[in-house]
Design an enzyme around this catalytic site. Sequence first.
Site, PDB file in Angstrom:
ATOM      1  N   HIS A  80       0.850  -1.190   0.000  1.00 58.61           N
ATOM      2  CA  HIS A  80       0.000   0.000   0.000  1.00 58.61           C
ATOM      3  C   HIS A  80       0.887   1.242   0.000  1.00 58.61           C
ATOM      4  O   HIS A  80       1.951   1.251   0.619  1.00 58.61           O
ATOM      5  CB  HIS A  80      -0.906   0.029   1.242  1.00 58.61           C
ATOM      6  CG  HIS A  80      -1.752   1.268   1.314  1.00 58.61           C
ATOM      7  ND1 HIS A  80      -2.907   1.416   0.577  1.00 58.61           N
ATOM      8  CD2 HIS A  80      -1.592   2.427   2.016  1.00 58.61           C
ATOM      9  CE1 HIS A  80      -3.428   2.608   0.840  1.00 58.61           C
ATOM     10  NE2 HIS A  80      -2.651   3.239   1.691  1.00 58.61           N
ATOM     11  N   ASP A 159     -15.965   3.041   7.232  1.00 59.79           N
ATOM     12  CA  ASP A 159     -14.876   3.945   6.854  1.00 59.79           C
ATOM     13  C   ASP A 159     -15.331   4.971   5.822  1.00 59.79           C
ATOM     14  O   ASP A 159     -14.923   6.129   5.862  1.00 59.79           O
ATOM     15  CB  ASP A 159     -13.689   3.135   6.311  1.00 59.79           C
ATOM     16  CG  ASP A 159     -12.541   4.032   5.881  1.00 59.79           C
ATOM     17  OD1 ASP A 159     -11.988   4.733   6.745  1.00 59.79           O
ATOM     18  OD2 ASP A 159     -12.210   4.051   4.682  1.00 59.79           O
ATOM     19  N   ARG A 166     -14.800  13.271   7.918  1.00 60.77           N
ATOM     20  CA  ARG A 166     -13.458  13.810   8.180  1.00 60.77           C
ATOM     21  C   ARG A 166     -13.111  14.879   7.153  1.00 60.77           C
ATOM     22  O   ARG A 166     -12.494  15.894   7.470  1.00 60.77           O
ATOM     23  CB  ARG A 166     -12.415  12.689   8.124  1.00 60.77           C
ATOM     24  CG  ARG A 166     -12.401  11.783   9.348  1.00 60.77           C
ATOM     25  CD  ARG A 166     -11.571  10.545   9.095  1.00 60.77           C
ATOM     26  NE  ARG A 166     -10.191  10.873   8.732  1.00 60.77           N
ATOM     27  CZ  ARG A 166      -9.399  10.060   8.036  1.00 60.77           C
ATOM     28  NH1 ARG A 166      -9.835   8.876   7.642  1.00 60.77           N
ATOM     29  NH2 ARG A 166      -8.168  10.425   7.758  1.00 60.77           N
ATOM     30  N   SER A 181      -8.257   3.668   8.954  1.00 56.74           N
ATOM     31  CA  SER A 181      -8.891   3.651   7.629  1.00 56.74           C
ATOM     32  C   SER A 181      -8.114   2.765   6.667  1.00 56.74           C
ATOM     33  O   SER A 181      -8.674   1.874   6.011  1.00 56.74           O
ATOM     34  CB  SER A 181      -8.980   5.080   7.081  1.00 56.74           C
ATOM     35  OG  SER A 181      -9.423   5.082   5.741  1.00 56.74           O
ATOM     36  N   LYS A 185      -9.196  -1.591   5.526  1.00 55.16           N
ATOM     37  CA  LYS A 185      -9.421  -2.036   4.149  1.00 55.16           C
ATOM     38  C   LYS A 185      -8.387  -3.083   3.723  1.00 55.16           C
ATOM     39  O   LYS A 185      -8.713  -4.027   3.013  1.00 55.16           O
ATOM     40  CB  LYS A 185      -9.400  -0.826   3.210  1.00 55.16           C
ATOM     41  CG  LYS A 185     -10.654   0.058   3.367  1.00 55.16           C
ATOM     42  CD  LYS A 185     -10.616   1.308   2.532  1.00 55.16           C
ATOM     43  CE  LYS A 185      -9.708   2.351   3.107  1.00 55.16           C
ATOM     44  NZ  LYS A 185      -9.889   3.697   2.538  1.00 55.16           N
TER      45      LYS A 185
END
Length: 430
Positions: A80, A159, A166, A181, A185
Site C-alpha cells: 500500500h 470507513d 473527516r 482507515s 481495508k
Amino acid sequence: MLDVIDRKRNGHQLSDQELAFFVQGVVEGTIPDYQISALLMAIYFQGMTDEEQASLTMKMLASGDQLDLSTISGVKVDKHSTGGVGDKTSLPLAAMVAALGIPVPMISGRGLGHTGGTLDKLEAIPGYRIALSEAEFINQVSQDGLAIVGATGEVAPADKKIYALRDVTDTVDSIPLIASSIMSKKIASGTDALVIDVKTGAGAFMKTLDDSRALAKALVTIGQQVGLDCNAIISDMNQPLGNKIGNALEIEETIDLLKGQGPADLLELVLTLGSYMAVMGGKAADLEQGRAKLSQTIEDGSALAKFKQLVIDQGGDARVIEDYTVMPQAKYKIAYQANRSGVLAKLTADEIGKAAMVLGGGRQQAEDQLDYAVGIELHKKLGDPVETGEPILTIYSNQPEIQDALALLDDGIEIADQVEVPDLIHEVIE
C-alpha cells in the site's frame, strides 16, 4: 453516544464495547452526523492508544465484507502507498514479486487530486477490466499469482461514512483515523503480509518526516496488534517519482522499467519495497537476496511476462507491451525550458502533480473524467545541471492553451547554483 464523546474529549481510552457501539451506529445510521463529527474532533485532539487504534480498525473491518483467500496457496503479500506524484510503484513491483512465485492479491484505488490512482493508470490500457468478481479474483491469483482490481463487495462501509465526515470537518490528518482507515481495508482484503510505502515531503499527505514516522509506526503497530506481518518504508515525495506523470505515460514507464530501461529512483524504491515482500513471502532469506532475486526477474524477462499476463487476464490489449500507441496519445508536446543555467534546485511534487491534474490527468472532483493521454515527462531531476533554454520537461496536452499548468510549473520549479538533494529512502519501520 454523548458519554462516548465525553470520555474521549476528556482524554480517556475508549473500550472495545464503546468503539463497537460507535461503528455500528455509523453503519446503521442511528448516530447523527454531528455526534460522529464531535467524536472525530475529540479523537483528532486527544489521539488514541495503540489498543484503541487496533480495536477501531477491527470494528470497521467487521462492518463490511472480508475476502477469504485461504484457498490460494503460499504467503499472500500486498503493498500500500499513501500516494504521491508519478507513483506507479505498485505496477512493476507487483509483477516482479509475483514472478518470484509470491501471490500478490492487490486491491487498489482511484486517484483524487494530484495523486494518481493505480486503477486509473491501468484503465489507460484499452480493455483492461478493474472489476472482477470475488471468484474471478481468487481464481486469477491462484492461477497466475497476480491480480490488480478495485474493491469487490462492500469493504469497510463504516470507513466510507467516517472519511466523508473527516473531509468536511478538517480531521483528515488525524493519524489514528488515517491508520485505522488504511488498515481496515487492507486487512479486509485477506492478505497475509503487507508492506506500506509512507510518502513524506511536499507532494505527500504527510509533509514532515515526524508526521510520516508517526503514521508509519501507527500502521505497523496496528498490524502487530491484529497479527498481520507488516513493515513500513518512509520514502521521499519532495519531487515526483520517476520521470513520467500521467496515466498512459506511467504505464509506459512501468513497462520500460520491466524491460530494464526504467529511471533509477523508481527502480530503487521498487527493489527496497520488493525485498521486504520477498522475505515476507518466504522466497528470500534476507533483504540482499530478495533484491538480487527481484533484479533477476527483470534480467530474465519473467517480470515483464508476468505483467503481460496480468493485462491479458483482465482483458487488456497486450500489444501495449511493445506498442505504446495502443493507449491514448496527446496531440501536443510542449517543451518547458530553463530560464537560466545552474542546477535544478526545486521540482515541487505538489505543483507538478497539480499541473498534470489541470491538463486533465487527475480529478479535482470524484466524478471528473480523465484524459489518459496527458501528463508531464521530466528530463531533469533535483541536482541535475541545466543550461539556459534546455528543456526541463515536456508537457503532453490535448489543448494548445495550457496557461494554468504553466503557472503551476513556474511556482514549482527553480534553478539555483547548488542544492541538497533529499534521500529517496528516509527510514524503515519494522
